[in-house]
Design an enzyme around this catalytic site. Structure first.
Site, PDB file in Angstrom:
ATOM      1  N   ASN A   7       0.873  -1.165   0.000  1.00 34.61           N
ATOM      2  CA  ASN A   7       0.000   0.000   0.000  1.00 34.61           C
ATOM      3  C   ASN A   7       0.913   1.217   0.000  1.00 34.61           C
ATOM      4  OD1 ASN A   7      -1.786   2.049   0.513  1.00 34.61           O
ATOM      5  ND2 ASN A   7      -2.693   1.110   2.334  1.00 34.61           N
ATOM      6  N   ARG A  89      -2.679  -2.154  -3.251  1.00 32.86           N
ATOM      7  CA  ARG A  89      -3.892  -1.404  -2.952  1.00 32.86           C
ATOM      8  C   ARG A  89      -3.855  -0.129  -3.804  1.00 32.86           C
ATOM      9  NH1 ARG A  89      -4.900   3.322   1.034  1.00 32.86           N
ATOM     10  NH2 ARG A  89      -7.149   3.450   0.890  1.00 32.86           N
ATOM     11  N   HIS A 178     -12.945   3.105   0.398  1.00 31.05           N
ATOM     12  CA  HIS A 178     -12.984   2.059   1.440  1.00 31.05           C
ATOM     13  C   HIS A 178     -13.724   0.822   0.940  1.00 31.05           C
ATOM     14  CE1 HIS A 178     -12.796   5.419   4.728  1.00 31.05           C
ATOM     15  NE2 HIS A 178     -11.583   4.934   4.510  1.00 31.05           N
ATOM     16  N   ARG A 237     -11.007  15.892   7.845  1.00 29.73           N
ATOM     17  CA  ARG A 237     -11.829  16.231   6.659  1.00 29.73           C
ATOM     18  C   ARG A 237     -13.221  16.665   7.080  1.00 29.73           C
ATOM     19  NH1 ARG A 237     -10.688  10.743   3.489  1.00 29.73           N
ATOM     20  NH2 ARG A 237      -8.868  10.440   4.792  1.00 29.73           N
ATOM     21  N   GLU A 381      -8.656  -5.515   5.172  1.00 26.47           N
ATOM     22  CA  GLU A 381      -8.495  -5.194   3.748  1.00 26.47           C
ATOM     23  C   GLU A 381      -7.356  -6.006   3.129  1.00 26.47           C
ATOM     24  OE1 GLU A 381      -8.726  -1.155   5.437  1.00 26.47           O
ATOM     25  OE2 GLU A 381      -9.226  -0.548   3.403  1.00 26.47           O
TER      26      GLU A 381
END
Ligand code: AMP
Length: 395
Positions: A7, A89, A178, A237, A381
């Site tokens: 990743n 990823r 996600h 965010r 994941e």
């Protein structure tokens, strides 16, 4: 069979070495501060080591990772030849990818085309792919996309109410993120419900947070949009706001587009409202000590999750299970309790004792009488990436 899972971010790189058949993780770790100075955190053989090492680029970082996997006291394989394939990823697959794919020249050129939609992430993924091809030229590489699971959303969910030509020409639409986590958690929930035609809402609540409505295993709507900025209130965010706030503040504070993007992505959310931290634990502690702003921040976070749950229950025309996952979803019983309380009218009854149990297992935290199940499901994941990579490369 061993899959190397990568990743690659702009200045960091997470990795795992996993056997997808047994799900055994042989090693995992993180390279941080690539291009600045460089730090490696490596875990293998039940030992965690931290080292400051020079990592001018991602290439040196990946070389260092391959070295610690194959050499020294915590090595787990004899040579990189023991790695069978590499799973990457990838944040943005646009409308091109609705499943994981074997990476070839065409895939890389599409990832390059998508850079304007993910300017921080996709360039780092491409670098990761190219370095793996250079260092392990005979090994197949697979891309697993954060957006792919949401490609089943109907147009009524993914379209924005802006002129249609901007969807056609500029690809302005909701993509959702996600996806690997939403897929994994909703699939686990489906098994726990033992029901094929399930209606599930997944709350992935971490530093980045998103919610997904999943019907019969397919995403029908999700809270993140063109970018991971839309939807829930997150660590830094903003999530949803009136779009007019943007031009209003840009004029009033003489901000550029870049400055506004930074403001909404890095200075807002939990950090911006609380003025304390982007880490919810610190805000919960401050609220417990009487800090009013911290208390409002927590209320905002929970109310927004609740609003999405109720709107998705409406879209799904009912809900069999609400699932909580990721750092906050798995660990913050206070947030789960506040989100679920008041939803008894739609058959959601949380069991406060079960909610406080802490472990890393899939668990049910609703009362026996609850019509809707409430699950805590630790996300994985990496396992999805390893399995997709294995399935696409075993031949
Ligand atoms: P993630 O991005 O999934 O790694 O989640 C990271 C976030 O989880 C952190 O920023 C924390 O705010 C949050 N978190 C982890 N443990 C707890 C906890 N016990 N209570 C509240 N928040 C937590």
């Amino acid at each position: 069979m061993l899959v190397f899972i990568l990743n690659a971010g702009s200045s960091s790189l997470k990795y795992q070495l996993m056997n997808p058949e047994t799900t055994e993780v042989l090693a995992s770790g993180l390279c941080e501060r690539i291009g600045i100075d460089g730090r490696l955190v490596h875990e293998a053989n039940e030992t965690k080591t931290k080292k400051d090492l020079d990592m001018p680029t991602h290439k040196e970082a990946i070389e260092i990772v391959l070295d610690v996997l194959t050499q020294g006291e915590n090595k787990v394989i004899n040579s990189i030849e023991d790695i069978d394939s590499i799973g990457h990823r990838v944040v943005h697959g646009g409308e091109y990818f609705s499943t994981s794919v074997l990476i070839d020249e065409d895939v890389v050129s599409k990832l390059k085309e998508l850079i304007p939609l993910a300017p921080l992430h996709n360039p780092a993924h491409i670098i990761g792919i190219e370095i793996c091809k250079e260092l392990m030229p005979t090994k197949p590489n697979v891309a697993v996309f954060d957006t792919a699971f949401h490609q089943t959303m109907p147009a009524s969910s993914f379209m924005y109410a802006v002129p249609y030509e901007d969807y056609k020409e500029h690809k302005v639409r909701k993509y959702g993120f996600h996806g690997t986590s939403h897929f994994y958690v909703s699939d686990q929930a489906k098994q726990m419900l033992n029901k094929e035609d399930s209606k599930v809402i997944v709350c992935h609540l971490g530093n980045g947070s998103s919610i997904c409505a999943v019907r019969d295993g397919k995403s029908i709507d999700t809270s993140m949009g063109l970018t991971p900025l839309e939807g829930l209130m997150m660590g830094t965010r903003s999530g949803d706001l009136d779009p007019a706030v943007i031009s209003y503040l840009m004029e009033r504070k003489d901000m550029s587009a870049n400055e506004m993007t930074n403001y909404l992505n890095k200075k807002s959310g939990l950090l911006g409202v609380s003025g304390i931290s982007s880490d919810l634990r610190e805000i919960i502690e401050a609220a417990a000590n009487g800090d009013e702003r911290a208390n409002t921040t927590i209320d905002m976070k929970c109310n927004r999750i609740k609003k999405y749950i109720c709107s998705y229950a409406g879209m799904l025309e009912g809900v069999d299970a609400i699932c909580f996952t990721a750092g906050i979803g798995e660990n913050a019983d206070l947030i789960r309790q506040r989100v679920c309380s008041g939803l008894e009218f739609m058959g959601v009854e949380i069991d406060n004792e079960k909610n406080q149990v802490r472990n890393d297992q899939n668990r049910e935290i609703n009362k026996e009488t609850s019509k809707t199940k409430i699950f805590v499901i630790p996300t994985n994941e990496e396992l999805v990436i390893a399995k997709d990579t294995y399935n696409l490369t075993k031949a």
